[in-house]
Each structure stands twice: as C-alpha cells, then as structure tokens.
Design an enzyme around this catalytic site. Sequence first.
Site, PDB file in Angstrom:
ATOM      1  N   ALA A 155     -39.778  15.569  -7.612  1.00 36.86           N
ATOM      2  CA  ALA A 155     -40.960  15.424  -6.773  1.00 36.86           C
ATOM      3  C   ALA A 155     -41.740  14.222  -7.299  1.00 36.86           C
ATOM      4  O   ALA A 155     -41.597  13.834  -8.465  1.00 36.86           O
ATOM      5  CB  ALA A 155     -41.797  16.695  -6.846  1.00 36.86           C
ATOM      6  N   GLY A 174     -37.241  18.573  -8.615  1.00 36.35           N
ATOM      7  CA  GLY A 174     -37.149  18.861  -7.185  1.00 36.35           C
ATOM      8  C   GLY A 174     -35.898  18.250  -6.561  1.00 36.35           C
ATOM      9  O   GLY A 174     -35.412  18.743  -5.543  1.00 36.35           O
ATOM     10  N   GLU A 220     -33.253  20.688  -7.237  1.00 33.10           N
ATOM     11  CA  GLU A 220     -33.508  21.846  -6.367  1.00 33.10           C
ATOM     12  C   GLU A 220     -33.033  21.562  -4.939  1.00 33.10           C
ATOM     13  O   GLU A 220     -32.474  22.431  -4.272  1.00 33.10           O
ATOM     14  CB  GLU A 220     -35.004  22.189  -6.386  1.00 33.10           C
ATOM     15  CG  GLU A 220     -35.428  22.698  -7.758  1.00 33.10           C
ATOM     16  CD  GLU A 220     -36.893  23.041  -7.836  1.00 33.10           C
ATOM     17  OE1 GLU A 220     -37.712  22.112  -7.709  1.00 33.10           O
ATOM     18  OE2 GLU A 220     -37.237  24.217  -8.004  1.00 33.10           O
ATOM     19  N   GLU A 230     -39.114  19.803 -15.675  1.00 33.27           N
ATOM     20  CA  GLU A 230     -40.449  20.348 -15.386  1.00 33.27           C
ATOM     21  C   GLU A 230     -41.191  20.817 -16.632  1.00 33.27           C
ATOM     22  O   GLU A 230     -42.397  20.600 -16.770  1.00 33.27           O
ATOM     23  CB  GLU A 230     -40.341  21.532 -14.388  1.00 33.27           C
ATOM     24  CG  GLU A 230     -40.218  21.096 -12.947  1.00 33.27           C
ATOM     25  CD  GLU A 230     -38.794  20.810 -12.526  1.00 33.27           C
ATOM     26  OE1 GLU A 230     -37.917  20.657 -13.406  1.00 33.27           O
ATOM     27  OE2 GLU A 230     -38.551  20.724 -11.314  1.00 33.27           O
TER      28      GLU A 230
HETATM   29  N1  DAK Z   1     -42.014  10.528  -9.361  1.00 30.98           N
HETATM   30  C1  DAK Z   1     -42.599   9.347  -9.130  1.00 30.98           C
HETATM   31  N2  DAK Z   1     -42.063   8.171  -9.505  1.00 30.98           N
HETATM   32  C2  DAK Z   1     -40.898   8.215 -10.164  1.00 30.98           C
HETATM   33  C3  DAK Z   1     -40.229   9.424 -10.463  1.00 30.98           C
HETATM   34  C4  DAK Z   1     -40.835  10.644 -10.014  1.00 30.98           C
HETATM   35  N3  DAK Z   1     -40.277  11.863 -10.170  1.00 30.98           N
HETATM   36  N4  DAK Z   1     -39.105   9.141 -11.137  1.00 30.98           N
HETATM   37  C5  DAK Z   1     -39.064   7.805 -11.253  1.00 30.98           C
HETATM   38  N5  DAK Z   1     -40.138   7.236 -10.663  1.00 30.98           N
HETATM   39  C6  DAK Z   1     -40.476   5.815 -10.587  1.00 30.98           C
HETATM   40  C7  DAK Z   1     -40.954   5.276 -11.924  1.00 30.98           C
HETATM   41  O1  DAK Z   1     -42.323   5.568 -12.111  1.00 30.98           O
HETATM   42  C8  DAK Z   1     -40.693   3.797 -11.732  1.00 30.98           C
HETATM   43  O2  DAK Z   1     -41.705   3.246 -10.917  1.00 30.98           O
HETATM   44  P1  DAK Z   1     -42.591   1.978 -11.420  1.00 30.98           P
HETATM   45  O3  DAK Z   1     -43.191   2.430 -12.688  1.00 30.98           O
HETATM   46  O4  DAK Z   1     -41.558   0.892 -11.583  1.00 30.98           O
HETATM   47  O5  DAK Z   1     -43.549   1.751 -10.304  1.00 30.98           O
HETATM   48  C9  DAK Z   1     -39.411   3.782 -10.925  1.00 30.98           C
HETATM   49  O6  DAK Z   1     -39.303   5.059 -10.309  1.00 30.98           O
HETATM   50  C10 DAK Z   1     -38.164   3.566 -11.777  1.00 30.98           C
HETATM   51  O7  DAK Z   1     -38.173   4.548 -12.816  1.00 30.98           O
HETATM   52  P2  DAK Z   1     -38.033   4.170 -14.373  1.00 30.98           P
HETATM   53  O8  DAK Z   1     -38.526   2.786 -14.638  1.00 30.98           O
HETATM   54  O9  DAK Z   1     -38.635   5.280 -15.129  1.00 30.98           O
HETATM   55  O10 DAK Z   1     -36.436   4.167 -14.516  1.00 30.98           O
HETATM   56  P3  DAK Z   1     -35.588   4.485 -15.823  1.00 30.98           P
HETATM   57  O11 DAK Z   1     -34.191   4.118 -15.500  1.00 30.98           O
HETATM   58  O12 DAK Z   1     -36.216   3.882 -17.033  1.00 30.98           O
HETATM   59  O13 DAK Z   1     -35.670   6.075 -15.992  1.00 30.98           O
HETATM   60  C11 DAK Z   1     -35.643   8.378 -15.217  1.00 30.98           C
HETATM   61  C12 DAK Z   1     -35.106   6.926 -15.039  1.00 30.98           C
HETATM   62  C13 DAK Z   1     -35.111   9.210 -14.041  1.00 30.98           C
HETATM   63  C14 DAK Z   1     -35.087   8.959 -16.529  1.00 30.98           C
HETATM   64  C15 DAK Z   1     -37.180   8.362 -15.258  1.00 30.98           C
HETATM   65  O14 DAK Z   1     -37.647   7.645 -14.101  1.00 30.98           O
HETATM   66  C16 DAK Z   1     -37.797   9.714 -15.231  1.00 30.98           C
HETATM   67  O15 DAK Z   1     -37.822  10.422 -16.227  1.00 30.98           O
HETATM   68  N6  DAK Z   1     -38.347  10.080 -14.065  1.00 30.98           N
HETATM   69  C17 DAK Z   1     -39.076  11.350 -13.910  1.00 30.98           C
HETATM   70  C18 DAK Z   1     -38.103  12.493 -13.811  1.00 30.98           C
HETATM   71  C19 DAK Z   1     -38.814  13.802 -13.689  1.00 30.98           C
HETATM   72  O16 DAK Z   1     -39.569  14.240 -14.554  1.00 30.98           O
HETATM   73  N7  DAK Z   1     -38.557  14.485 -12.587  1.00 30.98           N
HETATM   74  C20 DAK Z   1     -39.101  15.805 -12.306  1.00 30.98           C
HETATM   75  C21 DAK Z   1     -40.374  15.652 -11.589  1.00 30.98           C
HETATM   76  S1  DAK Z   1     -41.241  17.212 -11.498  1.00 30.98           S
HETATM   77  C22 DAK Z   1     -43.907  22.409  -6.799  1.00 30.98           C
HETATM   78  C23 DAK Z   1     -42.592  22.572  -6.648  1.00 30.98           C
HETATM   79  C24 DAK Z   1     -41.713  21.679  -7.213  1.00 30.98           C
HETATM   80  C25 DAK Z   1     -42.149  20.598  -7.931  1.00 30.98           C
HETATM   81  C26 DAK Z   1     -43.497  20.414  -8.051  1.00 30.98           C
HETATM   82  C27 DAK Z   1     -44.379  21.305  -7.481  1.00 30.98           C
HETATM   83  N8  DAK Z   1     -44.836  23.355  -6.256  1.00 30.98           N
HETATM   84  C28 DAK Z   1     -44.306  24.657  -5.818  1.00 30.98           C
HETATM   85  C29 DAK Z   1     -46.194  23.063  -6.197  1.00 30.98           C
HETATM   86  C30 DAK Z   1     -41.217  19.689  -8.530  1.00 30.98           C
HETATM   87  C31 DAK Z   1     -41.511  19.006  -9.640  1.00 30.98           C
HETATM   88  C32 DAK Z   1     -40.675  17.923 -10.112  1.00 30.98           C
HETATM   89  O17 DAK Z   1     -39.673  17.529  -9.527  1.00 30.98           O
END
Ligand code: DAK
Length: 260
Positions: A66, A111, A114, A134
Amino acid sequence: MDTSLLLIEKNDGIALLTINSPKTLNALNSTVLSELEGALYELDRDDAVKVVVLTGAGDKAFVAGADIKEMAAMNAFEGQQFGLKGQRVMLTMEKMRKPVIAAVNGYALGGGLELALACDFIYASEKARLGFPEVTLGIIPGFGGTQNLARRIGSARASELIFSGRMIEASKACTWGIVNEVFAPEELLAKAMETAAAIAAVGTLGVAYAKNAIVNGLNMGKEDGFRYEASLFGVLFATEDQKEGMGAFVEKRQAVFKGK
Ligand code: DAK
C-alpha cells in the site's frame, strides 16, 4: 506513454490488467484501488472475458505494498476507508466468477502480496521477492493477508513470514506453496498467458463453479464442503455446456461451450 494507473488489454478471452505506477513500484493508493475495484467488477460482467491476468508495470515490482506516503498522512477515518476499499478489492477477486492469475514480476510486499494472495494462483519471476513488512511499520497485514496466507501455507510458515517482516525469494515461496511456479523474468507473462488461454478454452461455467466450490468450500467443514460441491455439480447438469461437453466427448469432436 500511457499515464493511467491501471492498463487493461483484452484479447482472445483474456484480460491483462497492469498496475501502472512503476516510479513508486506500483504502490497501491486510493485511486488505483478504486480503479481496480471498478475494472474487476466490469470484467466479471464482460462475456468476452473468461480469465484475468494481473501484473505490475516495469521490471522491478508487482506491487511494493500500500502507498506508505499516502497512508502516513491519513487520519483514523481515512485509514478505515482505505482499509475497507482494499478489502473490497480482495473480496471482489474472490467473489468474481472468473479466475484471476497473478504474474508476480518483482517485489510483492505487504498489500501487494495480499493482492497476489487474493488471486486464484500465483506465477512468479525468478526476480520476485515476497514479504509482509507491515510489522516494521508498526501495523499488521490488513487486506486479508494473515487469513489468506495461513489458509494457503499453514500458520507456522505464515507466522515466520509475518512476524519477521523479512522478504523471501520466489524459489522459497514456491517451495512453501505461496507461488505455483517460477519462471525466468522474460518468460513469466507468456507462461501466465499460456495457462490463461488453456482456461479460456474450456467451459466458463465449469470454471466458475469450480472456483466457487474452492473459494467457498475453504470456509466450511469438510462434509459441508462436499455437500456444497455436490449441489454445484448438480446445477451444472441443467446447463447447455454440460450437454455440449459430454455430447462432444461421446461424438468424438471438440466441444463448443457457450457459457449457458
Ligand atoms: N509506498 C509508497 N512509495 C513506495 C513504496 C510504498 N509501499 N514502495 C516503494 N515506494 C517508492 C519509494 O519511496 C521510491 O520513491 P521516491 O523516493 O523515489 O520518490 C520509489 O518507490 C522507489 O523505491 P526505492 O528507492 O525504495 O527502491 P529500492 O530498490 O531501493 O527498494 C523496496 C525497494 C521495495 C525494498 C523499498 O522501496 C521498500 O522497502 N518499499 C516499501 C515496502 C513496504 O514496506 N511495503 C509494505 C507497505 S505497508 C490497511 C490494510 C493494508 C495495508 C494498510 C492498511 N488497512 C486495513 C487500513 C497495507 C500496508 C502495506 O502494504
């Protein structure tokens, strides 16, 4: 360049849906979730579409979760609405008659994983990395991930993946039963389309009822599931497709299914 967040291509009974925000690794924001919900609803009602393949744009990510930047600014009400919207997308995929195949071409995190788990099955590229980060953000999976993953691979492996927040490679995800098959990156989409074509070639009612039996049967005890399967089995004998399929076998010819 197409700038819409969701690309839809339809050919020969297959709809290819591509989440198209590669600069943010196809992270799911509220807009793309709304578009996805609408598109899935329409595709399920489109008689020309028999199966859906879902993938991410670019060579790096399926969906990296997400959109954390959007979520970081949400208040409690907005967070709740966002969660409900995401859950509606996942439930739409389960409830729709047509199968959805996830072609996981890179990161499938949070997400994003998921979303893949809500598909009927997953093919992955050798480059794919899957995980639930998460807990590193102080939350838990909220689009059905704890339920769908534990049902698919059992609570022990699901707990390891979810509690640790670590990513696993596609090969391990395949060994664990999250992913059905792993392919070279350049082959992934063609392989997903090949299986989609095989599904599109058989009776749509049979496929729809089989999906219904599998998805709903998972929420029942075994004997209720057997009874449910038998009732769906019986209903198919009232269809033209069953007459055509069995008639074609007896007459040694190719069946022509009409989905009726
Ligand atoms: N959200 C927003 N932007 C993201 C992103 C994300 N999940 N993942 C990557 N990006 C963006 C980065 O910020 C970056 O943008 P700029 O900074 O260049 O503007 C761009 O994509 C490229 O990413 P990186 O520069 O970080 O690329 P790397 O190759 O260095 O790293 C990575 C890749 C996938 C390891 C890293 O980007 C990373 O760790 N990303 C976050 C992964 C993550 O934590 N995903 C889980 C998100 S939490 C809910 C239900 C469900 C959810 C929420 C609420 N409710 C019931 C209310 C779900 C939650 C989630 O999914």
